[in-house]
Design a protein around this motif. Structure first.
Motif, PDB file in Angstrom:
ATOM      1  N   GLU A 137       0.805  -1.212   0.000  1.00  0.00           N
ATOM      2  CA  GLU A 137       0.000   0.000   0.000  1.00  0.00           C
ATOM      3  C   GLU A 137       0.846   1.274   0.000  1.00  0.00           C
ATOM      4  N   ALA A 138       2.173   1.139   0.016  1.00  0.00           N
ATOM      5  CA  ALA A 138       3.047   2.315   0.078  1.00  0.00           C
ATOM      6  C   ALA A 138       2.972   3.110  -1.216  1.00  0.00           C
ATOM      7  N   HIS A 139       3.394   4.373  -1.139  1.00  0.00           N
ATOM      8  CA  HIS A 139       3.452   5.212  -2.327  1.00  0.00           C
ATOM      9  C   HIS A 139       4.447   4.621  -3.316  1.00  0.00           C
ATOM     10  N   ARG A 140       4.148   4.736  -4.608  1.00  0.00           N
ATOM     11  CA  ARG A 140       5.017   4.154  -5.631  1.00  0.00           C
ATOM     12  C   ARG A 140       6.433   4.718  -5.576  1.00  0.00           C
ATOM     13  N   ASP A 141       6.613   5.951  -5.072  1.00  0.00           N
ATOM     14  CA  ASP A 141       7.944   6.542  -4.990  1.00  0.00           C
ATOM     15  C   ASP A 141       8.888   5.709  -4.133  1.00  0.00           C
ATOM     16  N   VAL A 142       8.356   5.007  -3.136  1.00  0.00           N
ATOM     17  CA  VAL A 142       9.217   4.243  -2.241  1.00  0.00           C
ATOM     18  C   VAL A 142       9.950   3.152  -3.014  1.00  0.00           C
ATOM     19  N   ALA A 143       9.215   2.366  -3.789  1.00  0.00           N
ATOM     20  CA  ALA A 143       9.853   1.309  -4.576  1.00  0.00           C
ATOM     21  C   ALA A 143      10.790   1.891  -5.626  1.00  0.00           C
ATOM     22  N   VAL A 144      10.405   3.005  -6.232  1.00  0.00           N
ATOM     23  CA  VAL A 144      11.244   3.645  -7.255  1.00  0.00           C
ATOM     24  C   VAL A 144      12.582   4.058  -6.658  1.00  0.00           C
ATOM     25  N   ALA A 158      -0.619  -6.138   3.187  1.00  0.00           N
ATOM     26  CA  ALA A 158      -1.335  -5.216   4.069  1.00  0.00           C
ATOM     27  C   ALA A 158      -2.553  -5.938   4.636  1.00  0.00           C
ATOM     28  N   VAL A 159      -2.963  -5.523   5.830  1.00  0.00           N
ATOM     29  CA  VAL A 159      -4.176  -6.076   6.433  1.00  0.00           C
ATOM     30  C   VAL A 159      -5.375  -5.256   5.965  1.00  0.00           C
ATOM     31  N   ALA A 160      -6.560  -5.603   6.462  1.00  0.00           N
ATOM     32  CA  ALA A 160      -7.800  -5.028   5.934  1.00  0.00           C
ATOM     33  C   ALA A 160      -7.863  -3.513   6.047  1.00  0.00           C
ATOM     34  N   ASP A 161      -7.237  -2.922   7.077  1.00  0.00           N
ATOM     35  CA  ASP A 161      -7.320  -1.468   7.244  1.00  0.00           C
ATOM     36  C   ASP A 161      -6.279  -0.701   6.427  1.00  0.00           C
ATOM     37  N   GLY A 162      -5.487  -1.411   5.613  1.00  0.00           N
ATOM     38  CA  GLY A 162      -4.514  -0.766   4.752  1.00  0.00           C
ATOM     39  C   GLY A 162      -3.122  -0.640   5.328  1.00  0.00           C
ATOM     40  N   THR A 163      -2.910  -1.080   6.559  1.00  0.00           N
ATOM     41  CA  THR A 163      -1.584  -0.985   7.183  1.00  0.00           C
ATOM     42  C   THR A 163      -0.753  -2.229   6.880  1.00  0.00           C
ATOM     43  N   MET A 164       0.576  -2.081   6.990  1.00  0.00           N
ATOM     44  CA  MET A 164       1.470  -3.209   6.753  1.00  0.00           C
ATOM     45  C   MET A 164       1.207  -4.318   7.760  1.00  0.00           C
ATOM     46  N   ASP A 165       1.202  -5.553   7.281  1.00  0.00           N
ATOM     47  CA  ASP A 165       0.902  -6.726   8.100  1.00  0.00           C
ATOM     48  C   ASP A 165       2.157  -7.139   8.889  1.00  0.00           C
ATOM     49  N   ASP A 196       0.866   3.028   9.403  1.00  0.00           N
ATOM     50  CA  ASP A 196       1.495   1.810   9.913  1.00  0.00           C
ATOM     51  C   ASP A 196       1.912   1.985  11.367  1.00  0.00           C
ATOM     52  N   ASN A 197       1.757   0.937  12.148  1.00  0.00           N
ATOM     53  CA  ASN A 197       2.168   0.930  13.553  1.00  0.00           C
ATOM     54  C   ASN A 197       3.638   0.543  13.617  1.00  0.00           C
ATOM     55  N   ILE A 198       4.531   1.534  13.792  1.00  0.00           N
ATOM     56  CA  ILE A 198       5.956   1.242  13.702  1.00  0.00           C
ATOM     57  C   ILE A 198       6.482   0.487  14.921  1.00  0.00           C
TER      58      ILE A 198
END
Length: 390
Positions: A137-144, A158-165, A196-198
């Motif tokens: 779900e991260a912004h495409r810039d991160v992978a770029v 990602a889990v149902a709420d959109g945060t990293m699992d 995301d819950n860091i």
């Protein structure tokens, strides 16, 4: 060639020729463009507002040369006096992100992507063998940016709420045990505004060796910091580095990015504490964005930014109710300014200039979004749904 892919014929009136053009005519053309792009002439509500609150009194800044080089905490050849503004900005954002000037390095970047790239350069120096763990779900810039830096990118579910699992992160890092983990968390995912819950992510990755947690907070850092219930997103919650964006919420006419890194992490990356922060990747850079950002924040104050966020979250809550009544299944993360819903027919998207991906669209409740604007959008969505049903 289809009409959609056909090249647009050049406008001869805009061509740059060998001789100077009449300045008065060009000024009239630019004023006409401003009127066309004006919010009252053309709704532009799918993205944060960039044009509504441009401050006319800042025009004299366009005549200044602010050539920034070297350490962001020291003045340069042509920037006498302006580095104090920059330092004040960095102090503000460090405190906003739960840090302090004594423990945080940083700089004001010309864009959020450059700020992200600078932070990940330092992270990679600290963990040169590590993979970068990035949410789907991260912004495409991160992978770029990770790929530009030669990092191996591992996509995490990602889990149902959109945060990293965290459980999928735990599994992925165990498969690569011993190399450490560069976890790129997100505060404000592009479509959901999820945070995301860091704390959970650091714990999940800890078994693989040393962990560096970077937070891409360009999409939601300012909103998260001023929410009534602050999520675990910042330096105060254990982030090693963090990047923010100054222009979307604050309605600046130019992009700005903020890069913050813990001083102990710069040492871990092989940079002495007394050495300049190796942030800017572009060498010479303009300080206009920093001056505009400082002016806007001074005019608002902390209370003004908090009020702006509270107003946007109130409109988002109203949108959740009204778009639900319109039958488009909206979703909203309480600390964000984004409302996601089923993508409407093209005439609705074009009218409101909505941002969409796949079968979803979103609004970001800054700038011109009011209860009345939401009600009008909801009426259009309901009309489109009824028309489709008929």
């Amino acid at each position: 060639m289809s009409p959609r892919t056909a090249a647009t014929p050049p406008d001869e009136d805009l061509a740059i020729g060998a001789q100077p053009s009449p300045p008065a005519a060009d000024t009239r053309a630019l004023h006409q463009l401003q009127r066309v792009l004006d919010r009252g002439q053309q709704p532009f509500l799918g993205f944060p507002d960039h044009l509504l609150q441009v401050m006319v009194e800042l025009a004299p800044l366009l005549g200044l040369l602010d050539d920034q080089q070297g350490d962001p905490y020291e003045g340069g050849r042509f920037e006498a006096g302006t580095h104090g503004y920059r330092t004040a900005l960095l102090d503000y954002f460090a405190a906003l992100a739960g840090g302090s000037p004594d423990e945080t390095h940083g700089y004001v970047a010309p864009s959020p992507r450059e700020a992200l790239q600078s932070a990940l350069v330092l992270a990679r120096r600290a963990l040169p063998e590590s993979s970068a763990y990035v949410s789907v779900e991260a912004h495409r810039d991160v992978a770029v940016v990770c790929e530009l830096l030669g990092m191996n990118v591992v996509r995490v579910r990602a889990v149902a709420d959109g945060t990293m699992d965290p459980e999928d992160l735990r599994l992925q890092t165990r498969l690569r045990r011993g190399a450490g983990a560069l976890v790129v968390a997100t505060c404000g995912t592009p479509m959901r505004g999820a945070v995301d819950n860091i704390v959970d992510l650091r714990s999940a990755a800890s078994a693989c060796g040393p962990v560096h947690v970077h937070v891409d907070a360009s999409g939601g850092g300012l909103a998260a910091a001023h929410s009534s219930q602050v999520p675990p997103w910042s330096l105060a919650h254990g982030a090693d580095s963090l990047t923010l964006s100054g222009h979307p919420l604050l309605s600046l006419p130019v992009p700005t990015g903020i890069c913050l890194v813990r001083r102990d992490r710069t040492s871990a990356a092989g940079i002495q504490a007394a050495a300049p922060f190796p942030g800017p990747l572009t060498g010479t850079r303009s300080g206009l964005g920093a001056l505009l950002l400082w002016t806007r924040l001074r005019a608002l104050g902390r209370a003004g930014v908090a009020a702006m966020v509270a107003r946007g979250q109130d409109v988002a809550t109203h949108a959740l109710d009204q778009l639900g009544s319109a039958g488009v299944s909206p979703r909203h993360v309480p600390c964000s300014l984004i409302v996601e819903f089923e993508r409407p027919p093209r005439w609705v998207s074009d009218k409101w200039r909505l941002h969409g991906e796949g079968g979803l669209a979103r609004i970001t409740t800054t700038g011109p979004w009011t209860h009345a604007a939401v009600d009008e959008l909801a009426a259009d969505l309901d009309s489109a749904r009824r028309g489709a049903a008929a």
